[in-house]
Design a protein around this motif. Structure first.
Motif, PDB file in Angstrom:
ATOM      1  N   SER A  15       0.868  -1.233   0.036  1.00 53.44           N
ATOM      2  CA  SER A  15      -0.060  -0.101   0.020  1.00 53.44           C
ATOM      3  C   SER A  15       0.699   1.392   0.105  1.00 53.44           C
ATOM      4  N   LEU A  16       0.368   2.452  -0.438  1.00 50.01           N
ATOM      5  CA  LEU A  16       1.205   3.628  -0.413  1.00 50.01           C
ATOM      6  C   LEU A  16       1.624   3.993   0.979  1.00 50.01           C
ATOM      7  N   GLU A  17       0.592   3.617   2.106  1.00 51.86           N
ATOM      8  CA  GLU A  17       1.126   3.971   3.471  1.00 51.86           C
ATOM      9  C   GLU A  17       2.068   3.125   3.701  1.00 51.86           C
ATOM     10  N   GLU A  18       2.217   1.900   3.525  1.00 48.21           N
ATOM     11  CA  GLU A  18       3.245   1.008   3.640  1.00 48.21           C
ATOM     12  C   GLU A  18       4.713   1.563   2.993  1.00 48.21           C
ATOM     13  N   LEU A  19       4.442   1.720   1.750  1.00 50.62           N
ATOM     14  CA  LEU A  19       5.538   2.390   0.780  1.00 50.62           C
ATOM     15  C   LEU A  19       6.248   3.557   1.497  1.00 50.62           C
ATOM     16  N   ASN A  20       5.243   4.562   1.999  1.00 45.78           N
ATOM     17  CA  ASN A  20       5.934   5.601   2.582  1.00 45.78           C
ATOM     18  C   ASN A  20       6.724   5.397   4.014  1.00 45.78           C
ATOM     19  N   ALA A  21       6.062   4.408   4.764  1.00 44.79           N
ATOM     20  CA  ALA A  21       6.665   4.222   5.927  1.00 44.79           C
ATOM     21  C   ALA A  21       8.030   3.455   5.896  1.00 44.79           C
ATOM     22  N   ILE A  22       8.023   2.317   4.931  1.00 49.57           N
ATOM     23  CA  ILE A  22       9.032   1.809   4.315  1.00 49.57           C
ATOM     24  C   ILE A  22      10.232   2.838   3.884  1.00 49.57           C
ATOM     25  N   LYS A  23       9.947   3.546   3.091  1.00 50.36           N
ATOM     26  CA  LYS A  23      10.655   4.615   2.502  1.00 50.36           C
ATOM     27  C   LYS A  23      11.340   5.466   3.683  1.00 50.36           C
ATOM     28  N   ASP A  24      10.513   5.860   4.626  1.00 53.88           N
ATOM     29  CA  ASP A  24      11.102   6.703   5.610  1.00 53.88           C
ATOM     30  C   ASP A  24      11.948   6.241   6.748  1.00 53.88           C
ATOM     31  N   VAL A  25      11.728   4.876   7.008  1.00 53.91           N
ATOM     32  CA  VAL A  25      12.596   4.236   7.893  1.00 53.91           C
ATOM     33  C   VAL A  25      13.872   3.717   7.418  1.00 53.91           C
ATOM     34  N   LEU A  26      14.025   3.515   5.895  1.00 54.10           N
ATOM     35  CA  LEU A  26      14.986   3.090   5.314  1.00 54.10           C
ATOM     36  C   LEU A  26      16.046   4.116   4.757  1.00 54.10           C
ATOM     37  N   GLU A  27      15.204   5.217   4.843  1.00 48.32           N
ATOM     38  CA  GLU A  27      15.895   6.415   4.420  1.00 48.32           C
ATOM     39  C   GLU A  27      16.167   6.161   2.846  1.00 48.32           C
ATOM     40  N   MET A  28      15.039   5.917   2.132  1.00 47.92           N
ATOM     41  CA  MET A  28      15.184   5.573   0.859  1.00 47.92           C
ATOM     42  C   MET A  28      14.288   6.500  -0.212  1.00 47.92           C
ATOM     43  N   SER A  29      14.526   6.813  -1.358  1.00 45.72           N
ATOM     44  CA  SER A  29      13.926   7.677  -2.171  1.00 45.72           C
ATOM     45  C   SER A  29      12.747   6.730  -2.916  1.00 45.72           C
ATOM     46  N   TYR A  30      11.736   7.234  -3.454  1.00 43.33           N
ATOM     47  CA  TYR A  30      10.822   6.591  -4.256  1.00 43.33           C
ATOM     48  C   TYR A  30      11.607   5.879  -5.329  1.00 43.33           C
ATOM     49  N   ASP A  31      12.356   6.676  -6.195  1.00 43.05           N
ATOM     50  CA  ASP A  31      13.284   5.918  -7.276  1.00 43.05           C
ATOM     51  C   ASP A  31      13.771   4.885  -6.855  1.00 43.05           C
TER      52      ASP A  31
END
Length: 77
Positions: A56-72
């Protein structure tokens, strides 16, 4: 409306790579996600990394934030 990103092995591989670069196990990443309000179990994370579960977008955003990764970095195929 709940938006999901189709399960894809490469996206899962990108998440797994980011997790390993941070030195985190699936259990540790799952715990950090739960702390910020994203309820993903270790098993669910394993399915996302294997490319067999939509994210989900919520999960993607959370994973992105915790791992300090960009969407790209996460979504590159």
């Amino acid at each position: 409306m709940n938006q999901n990103i189709k399960a894809h092995k490469t996206i899962g591989d990108n998440i797994q790579k980011g997790r390993k670069e941070k030195g985190l196990t699936q259990e540790q990443l799952s715990a950090q996600l739960q702390v910020i309000g994203c309820d993903i179990s270790r098993g669910t994370l394993a399915k996302i990394e294997a490319g067999i579960r939509h994210i989900s977008l919520e999960e993607l955003n959370a994973i992105k934030d915790v791992l300090e990764m960009s969407y790209d970095e996460i979504l590159k195929l």
